[in-house]
Design a protein around this motif. Structure first.
Motif, PDB file in Angstrom:
ATOM      1  N   ALA A 258       0.645  -1.139   0.282  1.00 33.95           N
ATOM      2  CA  ALA A 258       0.546   0.069   0.099  1.00 33.95           C
ATOM      3  C   ALA A 258       0.408   0.982   0.017  1.00 33.95           C
ATOM      4  O   ALA A 258       0.792   2.546  -1.150  1.00 33.95           O
TER       5      ALA A 258
ATOM      6  N   PRO B  62      -9.453   8.229  -5.801  1.00 34.02           N
ATOM      7  CA  PRO B  62      -9.113   7.527  -5.286  1.00 34.02           C
ATOM      8  C   PRO B  62      -9.827   7.259  -3.820  1.00 34.02           C
ATOM      9  O   PRO B  62     -10.418   6.289  -3.159  1.00 34.02           O
TER      10      PRO B  62
ATOM     11  N   PHE C 140     -13.507   6.590  -4.654  1.00 39.10           N
ATOM     12  CA  PHE C 140     -13.341   5.582  -4.778  1.00 39.10           C
ATOM     13  C   PHE C 140     -13.646   4.719  -3.531  1.00 39.10           C
ATOM     14  O   PHE C 140     -14.205   3.700  -2.671  1.00 39.10           O
ATOM     15  N   SER C 141     -13.094   4.637  -2.365  1.00 34.90           N
ATOM     16  CA  SER C 141     -12.537   3.906  -1.265  1.00 34.90           C
ATOM     17  C   SER C 141     -14.094   4.356  -0.527  1.00 34.90           C
ATOM     18  O   SER C 141     -14.356   3.744   0.554  1.00 34.90           O
TER      19      SER C 141
ATOM     20  N   ASN D 176     -16.168   1.810  -1.400  1.00 37.57           N
ATOM     21  CA  ASN D 176     -16.289   0.833  -1.282  1.00 37.57           C
ATOM     22  C   ASN D 176     -16.226   0.190   0.724  1.00 37.57           C
ATOM     23  O   ASN D 176     -16.149  -0.434   0.756  1.00 37.57           O
ATOM     24  N   GLY D 177     -15.489   1.105   1.368  1.00 34.02           N
ATOM     25  CA  GLY D 177     -16.220   1.163   2.521  1.00 34.02           C
ATOM     26  C   GLY D 177     -16.817   0.718   3.107  1.00 34.02           C
ATOM     27  O   GLY D 177     -17.930   0.527   3.836  1.00 34.02           O
TER      28      GLY D 177
ATOM     29  N   MET E 150      -5.056   4.940  -7.176  1.00 37.36           N
ATOM     30  CA  MET E 150      -6.495   4.289  -6.654  1.00 37.36           C
ATOM     31  C   MET E 150      -6.152   2.467  -6.046  1.00 37.36           C
ATOM     32  O   MET E 150      -6.616   2.480  -5.134  1.00 37.36           O
ATOM     33  N   ALA E 151      -5.085   1.689  -6.537  1.00 38.85           N
ATOM     34  CA  ALA E 151      -4.839   0.739  -5.863  1.00 38.85           C
ATOM     35  C   ALA E 151      -4.195   0.808  -4.479  1.00 38.85           C
ATOM     36  O   ALA E 151      -4.201   0.260  -3.011  1.00 38.85           O
TER      37      ALA E 151
ATOM     38  N   SER F   6      -6.865   1.513  -1.888  1.00 42.39           N
ATOM     39  CA  SER F   6      -7.139   0.295  -1.708  1.00 42.39           C
ATOM     40  C   SER F   6      -6.545  -0.743  -0.761  1.00 42.39           C
ATOM     41  O   SER F   6      -7.328  -0.717  -0.213  1.00 42.39           O
TER      42      SER F   6
ATOM     43  N   PHE G  48      -6.805   0.528   2.472  1.00 38.60           N
ATOM     44  CA  PHE G  48      -7.586   0.380   3.475  1.00 38.60           C
ATOM     45  C   PHE G  48      -8.258  -0.975   3.865  1.00 38.60           C
ATOM     46  O   PHE G  48      -8.146  -1.178   4.832  1.00 38.60           O
ATOM     47  N   ILE G  49      -7.509  -1.602   2.857  1.00 34.44           N
ATOM     48  CA  ILE G  49      -7.036  -3.223   3.448  1.00 34.44           C
ATOM     49  C   ILE G  49      -6.603  -3.291   5.040  1.00 34.44           C
ATOM     50  O   ILE G  49      -7.083  -3.511   6.004  1.00 34.44           O
TER      51      ILE G  49
END
Lengths: 50, 245, 218
Positions: free
Chosen positions: B27, B60, B63-64, B67-68, B211-212, B215, B218-219
């Motif tokens: 990350a 990003p 997007f997160s 997705n969250g 963006m990767a 993400s 986030f993970i």
């Protein structure tokens, strides 16, 4: 070094500044909390075993 | 061995502890590469000037943020159906991250809107939906914090997350109905025939990297937060035992 | 279930607190708004529908913590849980009672107060229809929020934080219908959406609310 941001220097640098600061703050909170809890748990386990 | 084995707290602590440094490292790598590339080595857009660089944080983060909510929803659903504690705690861990991401998206969006639209804030559908999303996150976090018993809290917040998701979607379309927007449509479609409308490759590659990075960040934070919550719960049990003796 | 409904209605009327409070609050909001904004009639016409809806929403919010709160404290909710009716019915009866003591009077008051805000006749009609169709959803959502925050001490602020985002679709469609009517535009679409939201809320919230009640009474 710092690229020329033209007339939008303030906006771009502020959004990067605040955005990264928020991210860093979030990571810091999570890491600090994780360390605290881990330490307390190890201490508690030690008390239990003792 | 079924996939649910991974949700056993002991198993979870094992594999997540091993995976965490890798995910977090990756990350950090993606995030710094994407952001440095985006900030230092991309040209200015001919209309937006240097403000186009804000996109590497804004998109990003947005997007997160969405997705969250998805993670929260799935975590809550799994908790209600299969009663895996880990999934409830993962939903709990995802909420503050999602809230922060929403905040980042809102703030960077305001800084971009100021020079481009001439205003910090407009009541545009996308912006309004994000504000509503932020409120949902706050309510969810507050409910977790307010209830003492962990299982009751998990149950109640799960119901809230599911009802909230339904209403979040409803609000999204209601807001669309209410006001047609100023915000441009999505420009980041991975497989899309209409190339000319899409974002140019110079801007696209660092954006994908960023963006990767978001993400993965986030993970890793969800993993870390879940581990913390599991430990905190174990700690709670130990304290209660000590109190009794 | 009907007995429960009647009991709640009687309690609300006799104790005076919940019944009159929402109405008076609504009245005060509508009175204060022109004082704060100015008495220019064209401005009032423009923002009138919004004020009426906002007033109704806040008045509704003011009383939702009573739906289950009082019964939870004195234990009648536990008694109801052991009664031979499902929790879903308890939830539905209690939200219906709440609607009859707040939503219905609010709806009936709205045209009168709309006159004070210089609303044209079609807008008055639209606000009244909108409130009649929309306030049941407000009561159901509010009852759900009240059930969620049962176990929380002084959960009033938390309750507002949880409930307000859920009120957004209702508010948007309701105010939109009234605004369109004020400009003599057709307002059928938002009204239909409003009815859809209420029906949808009536379909899911008894189950969600009953689940929450069971969790809280465990």
């Amino acid at each position: 070094m710092i690229p020329d941001l033209g007339k939008y220097t303030f906006e771009v640098s502020m959004s990067y500044g605040i955005g990264l600061a928020l991210l860093a703050g979030l990571v810091a909170v999570y890491v600090i909390r994780a360390r605290q809890v881990k330490k307390q748990l190890i201490a508690a386990e030690a008390r239990k075993d003792a | 061995m079924s996939i649910w084995e991974f949700a056993n707290p002991r198993q979870f602590m094992g594999w997540s502890g091993r995976a965490l440094p890798w995910v977090a490292g990756l990350a950090g790598l993606c995030l710094s590469a994407g952001l440095i590339w985006g900030f230092f080595f991309t040209p200015d857009d001919f209309r937006q000037g240097s403000t186009v660089k804000i996109i590497y944080l804004h998109v990003p983060a947005a997007f997160s943020a969405i997705n969250g909510y998805l993670i929260m929803f799935i975590g809550s659903l799994i908790w209600l159906i299969r009663r895996h504690h880990v999934s409830a705690l993962a939903a709990r861990a995802a909420a503050p991250i999602g809230a922060t991401m929403t905040l980042i998206a809102l703030i960077t969006g305001a800084f971009w809107g100021q020079p481009m639209w001439g205003t910090w804030w407009v009541w545009d559908p996308r912006l309004t939906s994000f504000l509503i999303l932020f409120l949902f996150y706050l309510g969810y976090i507050a409910l977790w914090a307010a209830i003492d018993d962990p299982d009751t809290a998990a149950d109640l917040t799960s119901v809230l997350a599911i009802v909230g998701s339904v209403f979040a979607i409803l609000s999204r379309y209601a807001v669309l109905f209410w006001n047609q927007g100023l915000h441009q449509g999505t420009t980041v479609t991975v497989a899309d025939g209409a190339q000319q409308d899409n974002i140019a490759n110079v801007f696209f590659y660092p954006l994908i990297l960023s963006m990767a990075g978001f993400s993965l960040l986030f993970i890793s934070l969800v993993l870390l937060g879940t581990r913390t919550h599991i430990r905190a719960r174990r700690l709670r049990v130990l304290f209660q035992k000590e109190m009794r003796t | 279930m009907i007995a429960l409904l009647l009991r709640d209605l009687k309690l609300a009327v006799r104790s005076g607190g919940g019944f009159g409070l929402a109405l008076v609050f609504f009245l005060i909001v509508v009175t204060l708004a022109p004082l704060a904004i100015g008495s220019d009639t064209t401005t009032l016409t423009a923002i009138g529908p919004g004020i009426l809806w906002l007033g109704a929403l806040l008045a509704c919010l003011l009383s939702v913590d009573r739906i289950f709160g009082l019964d939870f404290e004195d234990g009648s909710l536990d008694v109801l849980a052991t009664a031979p009716i499902p929790q879903e019915s308890v939830f539905l009866a209690k939200s219906a009672a709440h609607w009859m003591t707040t939503g219905l009077p609010l709806t009936l008051m709205a045209p009168v107060l709309g006159l004070l805000l210089n609303l044209p006749a079609p807008a008055l009609l639209a606000v009244t229809i909108g409130l009649a169709l929309g306030t049941p959803a407000l009561s159901l959502i509010g009852a759900f929020g009240g059930a969620l925050t049962l176990g929380v001490k002084r959960g009033g602020l938390l309750l507002s934080l949880l409930v307000l985002p859920l009120y957004i679709p209702t508010l948007i469609f309701g105010a939109e219908a009234a605004r369109r009517a004020a400009h003599d535009l057709p307002y059928q679409t938002p009204i239909v959406f409003l009815a859809a939201i209420t029906l949808f809320a009536a379909a899911i919230f008894p189950f969600a609310g009953a689940a929450v009640l069971r969790i809280n009474l465990r």
